[in-house]
Scaffold this motif. Structure first.
Motif, mmCIF file in Angstrom:
data_model
loop_
_atom_site.group_PDB
_atom_site.id
_atom_site.type_symbol
_atom_site.label_atom_id
_atom_site.label_comp_id
_atom_site.label_asym_id
_atom_site.label_seq_id
_atom_site.Cartn_x
_atom_site.Cartn_y
_atom_site.Cartn_z
ATOM 1 N N VAL A 9 -9.463 -7.945 5.918
ATOM 2 C CA VAL A 9 -8.825 -9.234 5.303
ATOM 3 C C VAL A 9 -7.984 -8.590 4.192
ATOM 4 O O VAL A 9 -6.865 -9.104 4.012
ATOM 5 N N GLY A 10 -8.710 -7.636 3.365
ATOM 6 C CA GLY A 10 -7.547 -7.320 2.381
ATOM 7 C C GLY A 10 -6.598 -6.408 2.922
ATOM 8 O O GLY A 10 -5.378 -6.492 2.457
ATOM 9 N N GLY A 11 -6.778 -5.744 3.986
ATOM 10 C CA GLY A 11 -5.540 -4.768 4.663
ATOM 11 C C GLY A 11 -4.489 -5.691 5.372
ATOM 12 O O GLY A 11 -3.326 -5.638 4.869
ATOM 13 N N VAL A 12 -4.884 -6.870 5.850
ATOM 14 C CA VAL A 12 -3.790 -7.780 6.270
ATOM 15 C C VAL A 12 -3.295 -8.400 5.106
ATOM 16 O O VAL A 12 -1.887 -8.666 5.159
ATOM 17 N N ALA A 13 -3.853 -9.026 3.983
ATOM 18 C CA ALA A 13 -3.324 -9.564 2.739
ATOM 19 C C ALA A 13 -2.307 -8.442 2.274
ATOM 20 O O ALA A 13 -1.047 -8.560 1.928
ATOM 21 N N VAL A 14 -2.531 -7.134 2.276
ATOM 22 C CA VAL A 14 -1.456 -5.999 1.451
ATOM 23 C C VAL A 14 -0.332 -6.024 2.674
ATOM 24 O O VAL A 14 0.540 -5.696 2.097
ATOM 25 N N GLY A 15 -0.717 -5.863 3.828
ATOM 26 C CA GLY A 15 0.468 -5.788 4.830
ATOM 27 C C GLY A 15 1.473 -6.882 4.693
ATOM 28 O O GLY A 15 2.704 -6.797 4.357
ATOM 29 N N ILE A 16 0.858 -8.278 4.504
ATOM 30 C CA ILE A 16 1.831 -9.456 4.281
ATOM 31 C C ILE A 16 2.599 -9.239 2.936
ATOM 32 O O ILE A 16 3.810 -9.493 2.838
ATOM 33 N N VAL A 17 1.778 -8.888 1.848
ATOM 34 C CA VAL A 17 2.549 -8.671 0.562
ATOM 35 C C VAL A 17 3.734 -7.550 0.614
ATOM 36 O O VAL A 17 4.838 -7.501 0.097
ATOM 37 N N ILE A 31 2.242 0.716 5.994
ATOM 38 C CA ILE A 31 1.166 0.254 6.801
ATOM 39 C C ILE A 31 0.342 1.064 7.638
ATOM 40 O O ILE A 31 -0.641 1.306 7.975
ATOM 41 N N VAL A 32 1.294 1.937 8.574
ATOM 42 C CA VAL A 32 0.990 2.820 9.553
ATOM 43 C C VAL A 32 0.473 4.196 8.740
ATOM 44 O O VAL A 32 -0.236 4.762 9.317
ATOM 45 N N GLY A 33 1.528 4.482 7.931
ATOM 46 C CA GLY A 33 1.300 5.814 7.099
ATOM 47 C C GLY A 33 -0.059 6.212 6.653
ATOM 48 O O GLY A 33 -0.661 7.138 6.576
ATOM 49 N N VAL A 34 -0.650 5.057 5.790
ATOM 50 C CA VAL A 34 -1.985 5.373 5.105
ATOM 51 C C VAL A 34 -2.982 5.486 5.876
ATOM 52 O O VAL A 34 -3.832 6.525 5.925
ATOM 53 N N PRO A 35 -3.298 4.782 7.206
ATOM 54 C CA PRO A 35 -4.433 5.269 8.043
ATOM 55 C C PRO A 35 -4.248 6.619 8.794
ATOM 56 O O PRO A 35 -5.237 7.237 8.911
ATOM 57 N N VAL A 36 -2.848 6.764 9.196
ATOM 58 C CA VAL A 36 -2.780 8.192 9.707
ATOM 59 C C VAL A 36 -3.106 9.265 8.749
ATOM 60 O O VAL A 36 -3.733 10.198 9.170
ATOM 61 N N GLY A 37 -2.469 8.892 7.559
ATOM 62 C CA GLY A 37 -2.897 10.167 6.584
ATOM 63 C C GLY A 37 -4.383 10.304 6.226
ATOM 64 O O GLY A 37 -4.895 11.358 6.278
ATOM 65 N N ALA A 38 -5.066 9.208 6.050
ATOM 66 C CA ALA A 38 -6.322 9.201 5.857
ATOM 67 C C ALA A 38 -7.325 10.037 7.054
ATOM 68 O O ALA A 38 -8.143 10.635 6.902
ATOM 69 N N TYR A 39 -6.801 9.683 8.475
ATOM 70 C CA TYR A 39 -7.450 10.314 9.581
ATOM 71 C C TYR A 39 -7.221 11.660 9.412
ATOM 72 O O TYR A 39 -8.032 12.478 9.971
ATOM 73 N N LEU A 40 -5.974 12.119 9.066
ATOM 74 C CA LEU A 40 -5.663 13.500 9.114
ATOM 75 C C LEU A 40 -6.218 14.280 7.987
ATOM 76 O O LEU A 40 -6.488 15.535 8.140
ATOM 77 N N LEU A 41 -6.779 13.665 7.196
ATOM 78 C CA LEU A 41 -7.482 14.247 5.919
ATOM 79 C C LEU A 41 -8.974 14.673 6.250
ATOM 80 O O LEU A 41 -9.654 15.244 5.587
ATOM 81 N N LEU A 42 -9.393 14.194 7.364
ATOM 82 C CA LEU A 42 -10.928 14.277 7.974
ATOM 83 C C LEU A 42 -11.015 15.643 8.489
ATOM 84 O O LEU A 42 -9.973 16.307 8.905
ATOM 85 N N ASP A 43 -12.139 16.262 8.258
ATOM 86 C CA ASP A 43 -12.516 17.193 8.796
ATOM 87 C C ASP A 43 -12.462 17.136 10.359
ATOM 88 O O ASP A 43 -12.612 16.023 10.992
ATOM 89 N N PRO A 44 -12.464 18.315 11.068
ATOM 90 C CA PRO A 44 -12.538 18.151 12.560
ATOM 91 C C PRO A 44 -13.765 17.572 13.164
ATOM 92 O O PRO A 44 -13.952 16.649 13.978
ATOM 93 N N SER A 45 -14.832 17.945 12.507
ATOM 94 C CA SER A 45 -16.116 17.197 12.965
ATOM 95 C C SER A 45 -16.474 15.632 12.585
ATOM 96 O O SER A 45 -17.028 14.863 13.154
#
Length: 60
Positions: A9-17, A31-45
């Protein structure tokens, strides 16, 4: 309400704003870059574990 639902719900609200305040392309980039960036920061495991958990939830 679960924590996941609150985050969604918070993500949708931020996206609308963002769509309201920024030009469309800039809002879409955030909206697309933040989740992709977070995924790329994860270790391979961690990425492997995330994919495994996501597939298990899809089977239910």
């Amino acid at each position: 309400m679960t924590n996941r639902a609150k985050v969604a719900v918070g993500g949708v609200a931020v996206g609308i704003v963002l769509l309201w305040l920024l030009p469309f392309w800039a809002a879409l980039l955030v909206i697309v870059g933040v989740p992709v960036g977070a995924y790329l920061l994860l270790d391979p495991s961690q990425r492997k574990r995330l994919r495994r958990v996501s597939r298990k939830e899809l089977r239910r």
